[in-house]
Motif scaffolding. Structure first.
Motif, mmCIF file in Angstrom:
data_model
loop_
_atom_site.group_PDB
_atom_site.id
_atom_site.type_symbol
_atom_site.label_atom_id
_atom_site.label_comp_id
_atom_site.label_asym_id
_atom_site.label_seq_id
_atom_site.Cartn_x
_atom_site.Cartn_y
_atom_site.Cartn_z
ATOM 1 N N TYR A 43 -0.027 4.686 -2.698
ATOM 2 C CA TYR A 43 1.090 3.901 -3.242
ATOM 3 C C TYR A 43 2.197 4.808 -3.754
ATOM 4 N N ILE A 54 1.914 -4.909 5.154
ATOM 5 C CA ILE A 54 0.547 -5.175 5.648
ATOM 6 C C ILE A 54 0.151 -6.623 5.355
ATOM 7 N N GLY A 164 -6.359 -10.264 -4.678
ATOM 8 C CA GLY A 164 -6.170 -9.376 -3.527
ATOM 9 C C GLY A 164 -7.399 -8.593 -3.122
ATOM 10 N N TYR A 208 -7.689 -3.673 9.407
ATOM 11 C CA TYR A 208 -7.391 -2.340 8.869
ATOM 12 C C TYR A 208 -6.896 -1.372 9.950
ATOM 13 N N MET A 254 -11.271 4.030 5.369
ATOM 14 C CA MET A 254 -10.084 4.597 6.014
ATOM 15 C C MET A 254 -10.176 6.115 5.881
ATOM 16 N N SER A 284 -13.038 -0.117 1.227
ATOM 17 C CA SER A 284 -12.735 -1.505 0.887
ATOM 18 C C SER A 284 -14.024 -2.302 1.099
HETATM 19 C C1 AVI Z 1 -5.257 -3.176 -2.144
HETATM 20 N N1 AVI Z 1 -6.456 -3.349 -1.348
HETATM 21 C C2 AVI Z 1 -7.189 -4.522 -1.746
HETATM 22 C C3 AVI Z 1 -6.222 -3.309 0.105
HETATM 23 C C4 AVI Z 1 -7.559 -3.526 0.861
HETATM 24 O O1 AVI Z 1 -7.605 -4.416 1.714
HETATM 25 O O2 AVI Z 1 -8.532 -2.836 0.554
HETATM 26 C C5 AVI Z 1 -5.590 -1.998 0.517
HETATM 27 C C6 AVI Z 1 -5.436 -1.856 1.988
HETATM 28 N N2 AVI Z 1 -5.791 -0.810 2.666
HETATM 29 C C7 AVI Z 1 -5.482 -0.998 3.952
HETATM 30 N N3 AVI Z 1 -4.973 -2.202 4.095
HETATM 31 C C8 AVI Z 1 -4.913 -2.757 2.876
#
Ligand code: AVI
Length: 321
Positions: A43, A54, A164, A208, A254, A284
């Protein structure tokens, strides 16, 4: 009621109380085997905008699915939260999700917390114009290692909002500590939290690794952030985005993978990466709903109410403190 012309802002620098300055911690991660970098470095002014993009992608289902769930349970949440809560939005970003709750919740105070202070200032300026009678506080802080709130945050009836599925970016062990920490900050009130659920690997993979390459840009931009932070000379063109689902650990990972042999330098050090070597940049986690409810109860919440979409891809949980 006196209108508020602008939100009040508090900003806390990165916590270096553990004695490890941020730069040294990042370099230690790069030198580790396997090398890793905290996802917080995804970020920043550009990274936050890429993340916003995204959330608009057809493949990235979490944001729109959560929105659908939220629309269906707003009244239930308002009943559970009670009158005039203090709405504390963790990782507020563009503040749009919280904004969608204002009409039903009628919060007494809105507190937006985010690491990207400038982005938050910009988002809240718009919001305050649209809701001049709502008292708003903005807090610029990295709360991933614990949250401290200024005294200006009302103590009565706190509703922490953590949408989120950002909780998925912690390991389950870290998530437990984080959830218990929030629980400790709301003697009365609760937590409204979004969580992404386990589903087919192809859907997860596409979310992703989208066709437009926005997630790839988001991941690669981390290298620009590192260059600014530690003075390294990562060349973005030498790296590729890589996303995979680790079924054993139920998490998307990732990575950034070296396209060719490359040596990255920074003041005082360097590391050689062979072609194909990876830097781990984010996890994630995807939960089974029952497991997540158990986690909330282990963190000390008394009662948990849950809502999901019809495909059961995403859940919102209201956990009573
Ligand atoms: C912020 N977080 C919940 C997102 C996720 O889906 O884990 C970050 C993200 N990384 C790649 N796309 C979105």
């Amino acid at each position: 009621m006196t209108p508020h012309s602008s939100p009040t802002f508090f900003s806390y620098p990165a916590d270096e109380s553990a004695g490890v300055p941020e730069r040294s911690a990042v370099i230690a991660g790069l030198m580790a085997d396997p090398p890793w970098v905290s996802p917080k470095y995804l970020y920043g002014p550009l990274g936050s905008r890429l993340f916003d993009a995204i959330t608009e992608l057809p493949e990235y289902y979490p944001t729109r699915t959560e929105r659908t769930v939220l629309e269906g349970c707003r009244d239930g949440i308002a009943r559970a939260a009670g009158a005039g809560p203090t709405l504390i939005d963790l990782g507020a970003g563009n503040c749009e999700k919280a904004r969608s709750l204002f009409a039903s919740l009628q919060p007494r105070q809105y507190v937006a917390v985010d690491m990207s202070v400038e982005f938050l200032r910009h988002s809240m300026a718009h919001l305050q114009r649209d809701f001049p009678h709502l008292e708003m506080l903005g807090i610029g802080v990295d709360f991933s290692a614990g949250l401290r709130l200024p005294d200006a945050v009302r103590r009565e009836n706190r509703l922490f909002f953590y949408p989120g599925s950002s909780i998925g970016n912690f390991t389950p062990e870290e998530a437990l500590v984080f959830l218990a920490g929030i629980r400790a900050q709301c003697p009365v009130g609760g937590l409204l939290i979004g969580v992404d659920l386990v589903k087919s690997e192809s859907i997860l993979q596409a979310a992703y690794d989208d066709a437009l390459g926005v997630t790839a840009a988001f991941n690669l931009n981390l290298l620009n952030n590192l260059n600014a932070l530690i003075g390294s000379d990562f060349a973005v063109a030498d790296w590729r985005h890589c996303a995979l689902f680790n079924t054993t650990l139920s998490r998307i990972e990732m990575h950034l993978e070296a396209r060719r042999d490359t040596t990255v330098h920074w003041p005082g050090g360097a590391r050689r990466f062979a072609q194909g070597a990876r830097i781990h940049t984010e996890n994630s986690y995807k939960y089974a709903l029952a497991d997540f409810v158990t986690l909330l109860r282990q963190a000390g919440y008394r009662r948990v109410q849950t809502w999901t979409d019809e495909k059961e891809w995403f859940a919102l949980c209201h956990a009573f403190a």
